[in-house]
Write a protein that holds these residues in place. Sequence first.
Motif, mmCIF file in Angstrom:
data_model
loop_
_atom_site.group_PDB
_atom_site.id
_atom_site.type_symbol
_atom_site.label_atom_id
_atom_site.label_comp_id
_atom_site.label_asym_id
_atom_site.label_seq_id
_atom_site.Cartn_x
_atom_site.Cartn_y
_atom_site.Cartn_z
ATOM 1 N N ARG A 287 3.498 6.013 0.647
ATOM 2 C CA ARG A 287 4.601 5.192 0.160
ATOM 3 C C ARG A 287 4.357 4.684 -1.264
ATOM 4 N NH1 ARG A 287 4.642 2.869 5.707
ATOM 5 N NH2 ARG A 287 6.421 3.782 6.766
ATOM 6 N N LEU A 288 3.151 4.877 -1.753
ATOM 7 C CA LEU A 288 2.834 4.455 -3.112
ATOM 8 C C LEU A 288 3.197 5.553 -4.103
ATOM 9 C CD1 LEU A 288 -0.669 2.863 -2.391
ATOM 10 C CD2 LEU A 288 1.508 1.672 -2.690
ATOM 11 N N SER A 289 3.414 5.156 -5.325
ATOM 12 C CA SER A 289 3.769 6.127 -6.366
ATOM 13 C C SER A 289 2.564 6.995 -6.706
ATOM 14 C CB SER A 289 4.262 5.386 -7.616
ATOM 15 O OG SER A 289 3.218 4.589 -8.153
ATOM 16 N N ASP B 170 1.191 7.631 -9.630
ATOM 17 C CA ASP B 170 0.269 6.983 -10.557
ATOM 18 C C ASP B 170 -0.607 5.965 -9.832
ATOM 19 O OD1 ASP B 170 1.319 8.487 -12.601
ATOM 20 O OD2 ASP B 170 2.717 6.927 -13.283
ATOM 21 N N GLU B 171 -0.007 5.216 -8.918
ATOM 22 C CA GLU B 171 -0.777 4.221 -8.186
ATOM 23 C C GLU B 171 -1.772 4.896 -7.242
ATOM 24 O OE1 GLU B 171 -1.974 0.347 -7.012
ATOM 25 O OE2 GLU B 171 -0.918 1.183 -8.749
ATOM 26 N N ARG B 172 -1.375 6.013 -6.656
ATOM 27 C CA ARG B 172 -2.286 6.747 -5.775
ATOM 28 C C ARG B 172 -3.491 7.271 -6.565
ATOM 29 N NH1 ARG B 172 -0.675 9.033 -0.980
ATOM 30 N NH2 ARG B 172 -1.550 11.044 -1.583
ATOM 31 N N LYS B 173 -3.264 7.740 -7.786
ATOM 32 C CA LYS B 173 -4.380 8.222 -8.605
ATOM 33 C C LYS B 173 -5.339 7.074 -8.944
ATOM 34 C CE LYS B 173 -1.802 12.020 -10.744
ATOM 35 N NZ LYS B 173 -1.238 12.558 -12.016
ATOM 36 N N ARG B 174 -4.769 5.916 -9.275
ATOM 37 C CA ARG B 174 -5.612 4.765 -9.594
ATOM 38 C C ARG B 174 -6.442 4.340 -8.374
ATOM 39 N NH1 ARG B 174 -5.892 -0.811 -9.348
ATOM 40 N NH2 ARG B 174 -4.198 -0.830 -7.820
ATOM 41 N N LEU B 175 -5.794 4.284 -7.212
ATOM 42 C CA LEU B 175 -6.498 3.864 -6.001
ATOM 43 C C LEU B 175 -7.524 4.908 -5.561
ATOM 44 C CD1 LEU B 175 -3.543 2.308 -3.973
ATOM 45 C CD2 LEU B 175 -5.409 1.099 -5.107
ATOM 46 N N ARG B 176 -7.257 6.180 -5.838
ATOM 47 C CA ARG B 176 -8.221 7.209 -5.456
ATOM 48 C C ARG B 176 -9.534 7.044 -6.233
ATOM 49 N NH1 ARG B 176 -7.879 11.731 -2.592
ATOM 50 N NH2 ARG B 176 -5.635 11.456 -2.383
ATOM 51 N N LEU C 37 -11.942 5.721 5.323
ATOM 52 C CA LEU C 37 -11.088 4.660 4.802
ATOM 53 C C LEU C 37 -9.686 5.186 4.579
ATOM 54 C CD1 LEU C 37 -13.076 2.679 2.051
ATOM 55 C CD2 LEU C 37 -12.393 1.891 4.311
ATOM 56 N N ILE C 38 -8.710 4.325 4.861
ATOM 57 C CA ILE C 38 -7.322 4.601 4.512
ATOM 58 C C ILE C 38 -6.810 3.402 3.725
ATOM 59 C CG2 ILE C 38 -4.987 4.979 5.373
ATOM 60 C CD1 ILE C 38 -6.181 6.353 7.779
ATOM 61 N N VAL C 39 -6.276 3.643 2.555
ATOM 62 C CA VAL C 39 -5.747 2.578 1.712
ATOM 63 C C VAL C 39 -4.299 2.306 2.122
ATOM 64 C CG1 VAL C 39 -5.289 1.826 -0.642
ATOM 65 C CG2 VAL C 39 -7.268 3.262 -0.156
ATOM 66 N N ARG C 40 -3.993 1.044 2.360
ATOM 67 C CA ARG C 40 -2.680 0.655 2.828
ATOM 68 C C ARG C 40 -1.723 0.391 1.684
ATOM 69 N NH1 ARG C 40 -3.739 -4.087 6.979
ATOM 70 N NH2 ARG C 40 -1.477 -3.953 7.040
ATOM 71 N N THR C 41 -0.437 0.284 2.027
ATOM 72 C CA THR C 41 0.576 -0.001 1.025
ATOM 73 C C THR C 41 0.353 -1.347 0.362
ATOM 74 O OG1 THR C 41 2.096 1.213 2.469
ATOM 75 C CG2 THR C 41 3.063 -0.010 0.661
ATOM 76 N N ALA C 42 -0.254 -2.281 1.086
ATOM 77 C CA ALA C 42 -0.505 -3.606 0.532
ATOM 78 C C ALA C 42 -1.484 -3.583 -0.635
ATOM 79 C CB ALA C 42 -1.042 -4.533 1.627
ATOM 80 N N ALA C 43 -2.186 -2.464 -0.838
ATOM 81 C CA ALA C 43 -3.162 -2.378 -1.932
ATOM 82 C C ALA C 43 -2.512 -2.103 -3.276
ATOM 83 C CB ALA C 43 -4.186 -1.283 -1.629
ATOM 84 N N GLU C 44 -1.216 -1.998 -3.326
ATOM 85 C CA GLU C 44 -0.540 -1.714 -4.587
ATOM 86 C C GLU C 44 -0.799 -2.841 -5.591
ATOM 87 O OE1 GLU C 44 3.914 -0.467 -6.229
ATOM 88 O OE2 GLU C 44 3.659 -1.327 -4.224
ATOM 89 N N GLY C 45 -1.367 -2.474 -6.724
ATOM 90 C CA GLY C 45 -1.595 -3.430 -7.792
ATOM 91 C C GLY C 45 -2.832 -4.282 -7.651
#
Length: 639
Positions: free
Chosen positions: A355-357, A359-365, A378-386
């Motif tokens: 559900r994340l964009s 660009d945000e997925r690349k940053r979180l990766r 690990l699974i990163v949740r939508t709440a991790a945006e920003g």
Amino acid sequence: MPEPDAVGTGTTPPSAPAVPFGAADTKPPGDGTQSRSRNRRRRGSRGGRSRSPGTTGTGDAVSGTDEAGGGPDPGLDPSKLPEDLPDRHRENRPSPEAAERALVRRKPQIGDTIPAPSTVPPSAGGDGPDDKGGANKRRRRRGGTNRNRSGAGRGGGVGEGAGQPRSGGSESGASRSGRRRAEPVEALTPGGPVDLDDEVLQQRRGKERNGQALGRYLMAVHVRPDAAQITVLQGRSLIEHYVSRPTDDVAQIHGNIYLARVQNVLPGMEAAFVDIGTPKNAVLYRGDTRYDPEDIEQKGEPRIEQILKNRQVILCQVTKNPIAHKGARLTQEISLPGRFVVLIPNSTTYGISKRLSDDERKRLRKILDKVKPAEHGLIVRTAAEGVTDEEIRNDVLRLVEQWAKIEALAAKQQAPALLYREPDMAVRVIREEFNKEYRKVVIDDPTIYEEVRDYVAGISPALADRVEFFDIAKEPLPLLERFNVHEQLHKALDRKVWLPSGGSLIIEHTEALTVIDVNTGKNVGRSSLEETVYRNNLEAAEEIARQLRLRDIGGIIVIDFIDMEIRKNRDDVIRTFRSALARDKTRTQVFDISELGLVEMTRKRIGEGLLESFSAPCEVCEGRGLVIDKVLLGDDDAI
């Protein structure tokens, strides 16, 4: 656990063998071709504990064993067996193509949770010498070397010593031996808040007007000695209501982790009854088990009696609360949800919410590559945006520490035992849903208030000032009356719901499904019958979606809309209905209106609904709503 995010997983090799929980890395040495028959493992061996004296050199039982897994455990307590199994994992499911078409795509919401994805998971299994009788024979045993109860390992299976007492009913072997039962692990509270610059804090703080926070939602937490009620309002309209009993380890156990004992394996049902220490045994289906491929001799998908054995000790997690006469449902896929990530212990799962964009997925990766533990997924949740890398790292470290405590407790306990208890309902709702769309959270209990305030200050310091204490000694009205919740609750518990135009809904619950009937009622319209029915159905579609969410109705639902002749009108009604359901965080599937005006749909059910939380079956009619005339049946006691 609540509804998952859509997840893109990365490096989970499907063929990688899983290492069992508590299993050692050593294997019995080979003695050459002449001793190959003696070294051959015996399927389902329990280290001589239940083995008949008459066994062959290859470990095959001659007589007197129950290792086939299908026979009942002699120590099984019949009173603990549920009257019915929970819904099977394939029951009432449409074809994959129809299910994909019917799936309602929910709008992304911050705070969604993610359970562990389907990977090649760990389970019981392992190698170890069997020195029963002092012979030189070596047999491979399930559950790890020396069958210890250590939690330091992988997967869902845990061994037990040959002399360990068996569990019967809810009384565990530890309690019978006088050993004190340790307290289960609780979810760890975040430490101090992360230092953020003013620009980031202002961005996360959300909108304000005249110093007052703005948001569509408000959460009110009312605490009584016997229960806590959590209410979510959109504007002034009640959209969600939860009831939580204090320290309820019987009915509200979703997400809890147990050291459990298999009581009875049912090959014909592809399920097993498992003792977790509750009045009714829980159920573990074949599709929710985890096993080591090396433990399976036959090729292809193993049967459940090849994976689980009677009296085997396993590590499992509750995925569905017990409902009525059905026991809880279990899985051996363990997952620990945090605010920003979900930890899957002893796994190679690697994913980020879709559900994340991009660009945000690349940053979180990039952040995930730095903070991911080597031995866990690990699974990163939508709440991790920003959020910053420090916030994600702190969340990961907290979950890893939490899992280490669970493993340590599993090594000390005897089954059945509660290892991990989910936090209070208020903290869970905050963890899953609270974001800047909530203008405030009002709590009338000082203890819960401090706990929630500290939790929010640790994970979202910019929103900490939105948690408020409601002092009942100074306020003229109780909390729920202040926000007009009681009146809306009374309407939500009624079988009849009125629509704005005068139409009505009739909601009836049955054993297999819920039926909702749409009526025009007092709505007589103005222009034509088709137009009147069409407008009435549009109102009903919006209200039904709201009632399903408020009443937490799950399972199969059949809706009888009023018949419409024009195809376009039918399409508009079903489109409106799906759009209204997209605001619901619970997974739903909706099929098109049939020629009879019926809509078939499913909604994921985790526990009891709102009606069951506020009611109990009638002792006179036993919940049927009818009283049988026993005089006509010739019952002399009724005269």
